[in-house]
Design a protein around this motif. Structure first.
Motif, PDB file in Angstrom:
ATOM      1  N   GLY A   1      -9.868   2.886  -0.373  1.00 21.79           N
ATOM      2  CA  GLY A   1      -8.868   1.871  -0.082  1.00 21.79           C
ATOM      3  C   GLY A   1      -7.462   2.421   0.058  1.00 21.79           C
ATOM      4  N   ASP A   2      -7.235   3.671  -0.346  1.00 24.67           N
ATOM      5  CA  ASP A   2      -5.933   4.308  -0.115  1.00 24.67           C
ATOM      6  C   ASP A   2      -5.790   4.608   1.378  1.00 24.67           C
TER       7      ASP A   2
ATOM      8  N   VAL B   1       0.825  -1.216   0.000  1.00 23.85           N
ATOM      9  CA  VAL B   1       0.000   0.000   0.000  1.00 23.85           C
ATOM     10  C   VAL B   1       0.853   1.257   0.000  1.00 23.85           C
TER      11      VAL B   1
ATOM     12  N   ALA C   1       1.550   8.776   0.430  1.00 23.10           N
ATOM     13  CA  ALA C   1       2.364   7.785  -0.276  1.00 23.10           C
ATOM     14  C   ALA C   1       3.534   7.398   0.627  1.00 23.10           C
TER      15      ALA C   1
ATOM     16  N   LYS D   1      -8.307   7.298  -3.915  1.00 21.17           N
ATOM     17  CA  LYS D   1      -9.377   6.349  -4.206  1.00 21.17           C
ATOM     18  C   LYS D   1      -9.704   5.551  -2.958  1.00 21.17           C
TER      19      LYS D   1
ATOM     20  N   SER E   1       1.827   3.160  -2.381  1.00 15.71           N
ATOM     21  CA  SER E   1       1.493   4.213  -3.342  1.00 15.71           C
ATOM     22  C   SER E   1      -0.015   4.388  -3.444  1.00 15.71           C
ATOM     23  N   ARG E   2      -0.420   5.583  -3.883  1.00 10.74           N
ATOM     24  CA  ARG E   2      -1.838   5.866  -4.110  1.00 10.74           C
ATOM     25  C   ARG E   2      -2.290   5.151  -5.380  1.00 10.74           C
ATOM     26  N   GLN E   3      -3.586   4.886  -5.462  1.00  6.16           N
ATOM     27  CA  GLN E   3      -4.148   4.324  -6.687  1.00  6.16           C
ATOM     28  C   GLN E   3      -4.363   5.407  -7.735  1.00  6.16           C
ATOM     29  N   ALA E   4      -4.612   6.636  -7.301  1.00  8.44           N
ATOM     30  CA  ALA E   4      -4.859   7.752  -8.221  1.00  8.44           C
ATOM     31  C   ALA E   4      -3.547   8.185  -8.869  1.00  8.44           C
ATOM     32  N   THR E   5      -3.660   8.740 -10.074  1.00 11.00           N
ATOM     33  CA  THR E   5      -2.455   9.144 -10.809  1.00 11.00           C
ATOM     34  C   THR E   5      -2.339  10.651 -10.984  1.00 11.00           C
TER      35      THR E   5
ATOM     36  N   ASP F   1     -13.845   7.544  -3.127  1.00  7.97           N
ATOM     37  CA  ASP F   1     -12.993   8.318  -4.029  1.00  7.97           C
ATOM     38  C   ASP F   1     -13.096   9.798  -3.696  1.00  7.97           C
TER      39      ASP F   1
END
Length: 197
Positions: free
Chosen positions: A118-119, A78, A164, A116, A80-84, A135
């Motif tokens: 779950g982050d 975990v 992060a 997102k 890193s973030r899922q969002a870019t 989100d």
């Protein structure tokens, strides 16, 4: 102090631990209450290691004196973030009190989905790690973020957020640390951690 990063964990799991007491009456009526705060429990399994690779890891765990001392670990699953969307310098926007589950933030650096469901995130003012439950889409670099559990302590305006490579402050979950070796002379090791704050 941080848990050694080499060799990297072969596998890892993260569990949410939220103790509750549930009582069901003969009539079927259910009563439930939370009896302690939420914490993250982490289990990491190391790959087969030579004695030279294993010894520093085991020595580190022994130096923690069972569950007595705390240290940090960055779980790679975990980190890193899922969002870019480009990350700015996210901050709490306004003061928030203990128990709040929605946190106004700003300073994201770009608009769009910044976190997102779950982050994970952490505030600079304390060591508890929180999970994002929906989100979060920034507009004008600001967004309200939904988290669980609720804040364990107040957060001041402009308190920095880490989203992060989040360091979890943990202790060993057990006082007993066991090592084992197979017939090839390689060592295996699995270690359990629990969040401490």
């Amino acid at each position: 102090m941080s848990f050694p990063t080499s060799p990297a964990f072969q596998s890892m799991s993260i569990r949410s631990v939220l103790p509750t007491f549930v009582n069901t009456a003969i009539s079927g009526r259910r009563q439930a209450r939370q009896i302690a705060g939420q914490r993250w429990a982490i289990t990491g399994a190391m790959p087969p290691m030579t004695r030279a690779q294993f010894a520093p890891i085991y020595a580190f765990c022994i130096s923690q004196r069972g569950q007595l001392d705390s240290f940090t670990i960055i779980p790679p699953i975990v980190s890193s973030r899922q969002a870019t969307v480009t990350l700015g310098t996210p901050l709490a926007n306004g003061a928030h009190t203990a128990g709040d589950r929605t946190i106004a933030t700003d300073g994201w650096g770009a608009d769009g989905i910044v976190l997102k469901a779950g982050d994970f995130l952490k505030f600079a003012s304390h060591t508890k790690v929180y999970m994002v439950t929906a989100d979060a889409t920034a507009s004008s670099n600001a967004v309200t973020v939904s988290i669980e559990p609720g804040l364990i302590e107040a957060v001041a305006d402009n308190n920095a957020l880490t989203v992060a490579s989040i360091p979890f402050t943990v202790t060993l979950l057990n006082d007993v640390q066991e090592m084992f070796s197979d017939h090839t002379g390689l060592y295996g090791y699995e270690v359990d951690f629990i969040e401490a704050f």
